[in-house]
Design a protein around this motif. Structure first.
Motif, PDB file in Angstrom:
ATOM      1  N   GLY A 292       0.808  -1.213   0.000  1.00  0.00           N
ATOM      2  CA  GLY A 292       0.000   0.000   0.000  1.00  0.00           C
ATOM      3  C   GLY A 292       0.842   1.264   0.000  1.00  0.00           C
ATOM      4  N   MET A 293       1.892   1.281   0.814  1.00  0.00           N
ATOM      5  CA  MET A 293       2.733   2.471   0.904  1.00  0.00           C
ATOM      6  C   MET A 293       3.594   2.657  -0.345  1.00  0.00           C
ATOM      7  SD  MET A 293       1.734   3.858   3.676  1.00  0.00           S
ATOM      8  CE  MET A 293       0.130   3.094   3.368  1.00  0.00           C
ATOM      9  N   ASP A 294       3.956   1.543  -0.995  1.00  0.00           N
ATOM     10  CA  ASP A 294       4.745   1.640  -2.231  1.00  0.00           C
ATOM     11  C   ASP A 294       4.011   2.449  -3.297  1.00  0.00           C
ATOM     12  OD1 ASP A 294       6.997   0.333  -1.386  1.00  0.00           O
ATOM     13  OD2 ASP A 294       6.467  -1.616  -2.256  1.00  0.00           O
ATOM     14  N   THR A 295       2.680   2.331  -3.306  1.00  0.00           N
ATOM     15  CA  THR A 295       1.891   3.116  -4.262  1.00  0.00           C
ATOM     16  C   THR A 295       2.109   4.597  -4.035  1.00  0.00           C
ATOM     17  OG1 THR A 295       0.196   1.402  -4.433  1.00  0.00           O
ATOM     18  CG2 THR A 295      -0.443   3.630  -5.077  1.00  0.00           C
ATOM     19  N   GLN A 296       2.113   5.019  -2.776  1.00  0.00           N
ATOM     20  CA  GLN A 296       2.274   6.441  -2.459  1.00  0.00           C
ATOM     21  C   GLN A 296       3.699   6.916  -2.717  1.00  0.00           C
ATOM     22  OE1 GLN A 296      -0.483   8.137  -1.921  1.00  0.00           O
ATOM     23  NE2 GLN A 296      -1.507   6.141  -2.126  1.00  0.00           N
ATOM     24  N   ILE A 297       4.666   6.046  -2.503  1.00  0.00           N
ATOM     25  CA  ILE A 297       6.056   6.404  -2.812  1.00  0.00           C
ATOM     26  C   ILE A 297       6.232   6.585  -4.315  1.00  0.00           C
ATOM     27  CG2 ILE A 297       8.435   5.549  -2.779  1.00  0.00           C
ATOM     28  CD1 ILE A 297       7.747   4.184  -0.099  1.00  0.00           C
ATOM     29  N   ALA A 298       5.619   5.677  -5.088  1.00  0.00           N
ATOM     30  CA  ALA A 298       5.710   5.761  -6.554  1.00  0.00           C
ATOM     31  C   ALA A 298       5.093   7.050  -7.073  1.00  0.00           C
ATOM     32  CB  ALA A 298       5.021   4.553  -7.181  1.00  0.00           C
ATOM     33  N   LEU A 299       4.063   7.539  -6.381  1.00  0.00           N
ATOM     34  CA  LEU A 299       3.383   8.767  -6.810  1.00  0.00           C
ATOM     35  C   LEU A 299       4.016  10.027  -6.223  1.00  0.00           C
ATOM     36  CD1 LEU A 299      -0.319   7.536  -6.482  1.00  0.00           C
ATOM     37  CD2 LEU A 299       0.965   7.905  -8.583  1.00  0.00           C
ATOM     38  N   GLY A 300       5.007   9.851  -5.355  1.00  0.00           N
ATOM     39  CA  GLY A 300       5.677  11.002  -4.769  1.00  0.00           C
ATOM     40  C   GLY A 300       5.002  11.579  -3.543  1.00  0.00           C
ATOM     41  N   ASN A 301       3.972  10.905  -3.021  1.00  0.00           N
ATOM     42  CA  ASN A 301       3.289  11.397  -1.816  1.00  0.00           C
ATOM     43  C   ASN A 301       4.051  11.070  -0.544  1.00  0.00           C
ATOM     44  OD1 ASN A 301       1.124  12.391  -3.331  1.00  0.00           O
ATOM     45  ND2 ASN A 301       0.079  10.415  -3.293  1.00  0.00           N
ATOM     46  N   LEU A 302       4.856  10.006  -0.591  1.00  0.00           N
ATOM     47  CA  LEU A 302       5.726   9.624   0.517  1.00  0.00           C
ATOM     48  C   LEU A 302       7.136   9.469  -0.018  1.00  0.00           C
ATOM     49  CD1 LEU A 302       3.733   6.872   2.495  1.00  0.00           C
ATOM     50  CD2 LEU A 302       4.381   9.130   3.351  1.00  0.00           C
ATOM     51  N   LYS A 303       8.118   9.773   0.826  1.00  0.00           N
ATOM     52  CA  LYS A 303       9.510   9.614   0.407  1.00  0.00           C
ATOM     53  C   LYS A 303      10.042   8.241   0.756  1.00  0.00           C
ATOM     54  CE  LYS A 303      10.701  14.536   0.670  1.00  0.00           C
ATOM     55  NZ  LYS A 303      11.583  15.544   1.312  1.00  0.00           N
ATOM     56  N   THR A 304       9.654   7.744   1.928  1.00  0.00           N
ATOM     57  CA  THR A 304      10.140   6.439   2.387  1.00  0.00           C
ATOM     58  C   THR A 304       9.016   5.668   3.057  1.00  0.00           C
ATOM     59  OG1 THR A 304      10.816   7.365   4.527  1.00  0.00           O
ATOM     60  CG2 THR A 304      12.475   7.310   2.768  1.00  0.00           C
ATOM     61  N   GLN A 305       9.250   4.383   3.248  1.00  0.00           N
ATOM     62  CA  GLN A 305       8.303   3.538   3.957  1.00  0.00           C
ATOM     63  C   GLN A 305       8.260   3.945   5.432  1.00  0.00           C
ATOM     64  OE1 GLN A 305       6.271   0.773   3.575  1.00  0.00           O
ATOM     65  NE2 GLN A 305       6.412   0.703   1.348  1.00  0.00           N
ATOM     66  N   PRO A 306       7.058   4.119   6.009  1.00  0.00           N
ATOM     67  CA  PRO A 306       6.965   4.340   7.454  1.00  0.00           C
ATOM     68  C   PRO A 306       7.480   3.113   8.201  1.00  0.00           C
ATOM     69  CG  PRO A 306       4.902   4.882   6.341  1.00  0.00           C
ATOM     70  CD  PRO A 306       5.749   4.157   5.347  1.00  0.00           C
ATOM     71  N   ASP A 307       7.860   3.291   9.450  1.00  0.00           N
ATOM     72  CA  ASP A 307       8.337   2.183  10.272  1.00  0.00           C
ATOM     73  C   ASP A 307       7.141   1.318  10.664  1.00  0.00           C
ATOM     74  OD1 ASP A 307       9.533   0.424  11.983  1.00  0.00           O
ATOM     75  OD2 ASP A 307      10.053   1.909  13.522  1.00  0.00           O
ATOM     76  N   TYR A 308       7.014   0.193   9.997  1.00  0.00           N
ATOM     77  CA  TYR A 308       5.874  -0.697  10.221  1.00  0.00           C
ATOM     78  C   TYR A 308       5.721  -1.080  11.690  1.00  0.00           C
ATOM     79  CZ  TYR A 308       3.253  -5.114  10.262  1.00  0.00           C
ATOM     80  OH  TYR A 308       2.361  -6.114  10.555  1.00  0.00           O
ATOM     81  N   ALA A 309       6.820  -1.357  12.360  1.00  0.00           N
ATOM     82  CA  ALA A 309       6.786  -1.855  13.736  1.00  0.00           C
ATOM     83  C   ALA A 309       6.159  -0.871  14.712  1.00  0.00           C
ATOM     84  CB  ALA A 309       8.202  -2.213  14.194  1.00  0.00           C
ATOM     85  N   THR A 310       6.228   0.411  14.406  1.00  0.00           N
ATOM     86  CA  THR A 310       5.670   1.412  15.319  1.00  0.00           C
ATOM     87  C   THR A 310       4.440   2.104  14.743  1.00  0.00           C
ATOM     88  OG1 THR A 310       7.227   3.060  14.430  1.00  0.00           O
ATOM     89  CG2 THR A 310       7.883   1.861  16.418  1.00  0.00           C
ATOM     90  N   PHE A 311       4.427   2.301  13.430  1.00  0.00           N
ATOM     91  CA  PHE A 311       3.297   3.006  12.810  1.00  0.00           C
ATOM     92  C   PHE A 311       2.035   2.141  12.832  1.00  0.00           C
ATOM     93  CE2 PHE A 311       0.799   4.276   9.037  1.00  0.00           C
ATOM     94  CZ  PHE A 311       0.562   5.597   9.370  1.00  0.00           C
ATOM     95  N   VAL A 312       2.178   0.853  12.569  1.00  0.00           N
ATOM     96  CA  VAL A 312       1.053  -0.082  12.658  1.00  0.00           C
ATOM     97  C   VAL A 312       1.096  -0.658  14.069  1.00  0.00           C
ATOM     98  CG1 VAL A 312      -0.047  -2.117  11.663  1.00  0.00           C
ATOM     99  CG2 VAL A 312       1.252  -0.570  10.202  1.00  0.00           C
ATOM    100  N   VAL A 313       0.350  -0.021  14.965  1.00  0.00           N
ATOM    101  CA  VAL A 313       0.443  -0.319  16.400  1.00  0.00           C
ATOM    102  C   VAL A 313       0.048  -1.774  16.682  1.00  0.00           C
ATOM    103  CG1 VAL A 313      -0.274   0.405  18.709  1.00  0.00           C
ATOM    104  CG2 VAL A 313      -0.154   2.092  16.839  1.00  0.00           C
ATOM    105  N   PRO A 314       0.964  -2.589  17.214  1.00  0.00           N
ATOM    106  CA  PRO A 314       0.679  -4.015  17.394  1.00  0.00           C
ATOM    107  C   PRO A 314      -0.056  -4.363  18.687  1.00  0.00           C
ATOM    108  CG  PRO A 314       2.953  -3.578  17.993  1.00  0.00           C
ATOM    109  CD  PRO A 314       2.368  -2.260  17.531  1.00  0.00           C
ATOM    110  N   THR A 315      -0.007  -3.483  19.687  1.00  0.00           N
ATOM    111  CA  THR A 315      -0.514  -3.808  21.018  1.00  0.00           C
ATOM    112  C   THR A 315      -1.968  -4.250  21.008  1.00  0.00           C
ATOM    113  OG1 THR A 315       0.955  -2.060  21.829  1.00  0.00           O
ATOM    114  CG2 THR A 315      -0.638  -2.978  23.392  1.00  0.00           C
ATOM    115  N   TYR A 316      -2.825  -3.438  20.411  1.00  0.00           N
ATOM    116  CA  TYR A 316      -4.259  -3.728  20.425  1.00  0.00           C
ATOM    117  C   TYR A 316      -4.583  -4.963  19.581  1.00  0.00           C
ATOM    118  CZ  TYR A 316      -4.012   1.174  21.839  1.00  0.00           C
ATOM    119  OH  TYR A 316      -3.676   2.354  22.455  1.00  0.00           O
TER     120      TYR A 316
END
Length: 325
Positions: A292-316
């Motif tokens: 999903g994030m690769d799509t946004q990087i390809a379009l220039g909306n994101l520069k790099t992949q967010p840190d999956y381990a912290t951005f996608v909160v695993p606790t809940y």
């Protein structure tokens, strides 16, 4: 009736014990969930509400529609809503600019976008679209983002090789059926609305990309963790329900979209269930998130992949997955 002092004391002790044994879930918490718009993509949310899974977890949920993904996210950023439902890319973009937000639950796990053409259009792969007028959703929207990425992957320039007619997201079927273009990029139920009129479905992004983090629940990092856990638990129970109870899931969809042709709703829900658009759990896999994030990087909306381990909160998610089956 009179009570002796000893009897009254016994009653008071019993009453206090009864209160003490009331579970924490019994104390309902009021929260607001803001969705980008009323959408079949968000059916897991509607199932959780309809089947009382949030209430079961002690949540009193108010559902609101913001009109766009960015407006829904803004409600969370401003504090007027605790949770928002939309594409995770907008959360990632906000986070890249310093916003303290993250993803706490999966909602849609497939790229639920499709390309349809008129019956007389000869489709022989993506390059067949070169030089064509194409009805798409108004940016920013994932359907158009994915379409542009698809064109680039096939050596085409979205700005030069096709003539995109961008319209309000959700209204793509109208101009397409009205003859403004021979090609359209659509979400459901727009896809099955045009299919019912004889249009051809020539490409499905769920099969094109596989697991894809398409829609998620967003929350601020300072969200009430107890309320967040209850919400994720409710979503997990809804997703389990959908996998086992297709007929009841369909009935909920019909109730949520009463103005649509029941056949269109039925076909749309069945298509997305068959294409694994709806996830089997609240967990967002690293692979689906990266795609999903690769799509946004390809379009220039994101520069790099967010840190999956912290951005996608695993606790809940971990606690929700541990709920009894």
């Amino acid at each position: 009736m009179r009570f002796s002092k000893s009897s009254l004391a016994s009653l008071l002790v019993a009453a206090s014990l009864a209160v003490a044994t009331v579970p924490a879930w019994a104390q309902a918490k009021k929260v607001t969930v803001t969705q980008a718009f009323q959408s079949m993509l968000y059916l897991p949310l509607y199932v959780a509400i309809d089947q009382g899974f949030f209430k079961q977890q002690g949540l009193d949920v108010t559902k609101e529609s913001a009109g766009s993904p960015t407006a829904a996210l803004s409600a969370v950023l401003s504090g007027s809503a605790q949770f928002s439902v939309h594409g995770p890319e907008w959360t990632a973009i906000a986070a890249s600019k310093g916003a303290k937000v993250g993803i706490i639950s999966n909602v849609v796990n497939g790229a639920a976008v499709y390309i349809a053409t008129t019956p007389d259009f000869h489709y022989d792969g993506v390059k067949s679209l070169k030089g064509q007028k194409v009805v798409t959703g108004l940016m920013p929207t994932t359907s158009t983002s994915l379409f542009m990425k698809l064109l680039k992957e096939n050596g085409m320039n979205p700005d030069k090789d096709v003539d995109m007619i961008q319209v309000q997201t959700g209204s793509e079927a109208g101009p397409f059926l009205g003859g403004q273009a021979k090609v359209a990029v659509l979400y459901e139920p727009g896809l099955d609305q045009v299919a019912a009129q004889g249009m051809k479905v020539v490409l499905g992004f769920p099969k094109q990309y596989g697991a894809y983090a398409f829609s998620s629940v967003t929350a601020r990092s300072d969200v009430d963790p107890d309320a967040a856990q209850r919400l994720v638990n409710g979503m997990e129970l809804a997703l389990r329900f959908m996998q086992k109870n297709h007929d009841q899931t369909l009935q909920i969809a019909l109730k949520e979209f009463p103005t649509l042709d029941p056949k269109v709703v039925t076909n749309a829900v069945n298509r997305m269930l068959a294409d694994n658009v709806y996830p089997k759990s609240v967990e967002t896999s690293a692979e689906a998130f990266k795609t999903g994030m690769d799509t946004q990087i390809a379009l220039g909306n994101l520069k790099t992949q967010p840190d999956y381990a912290t951005f996608v909160v695993p606790t809940y998610v971990k606690k929700a997955l541990a709920l009894p089956q």
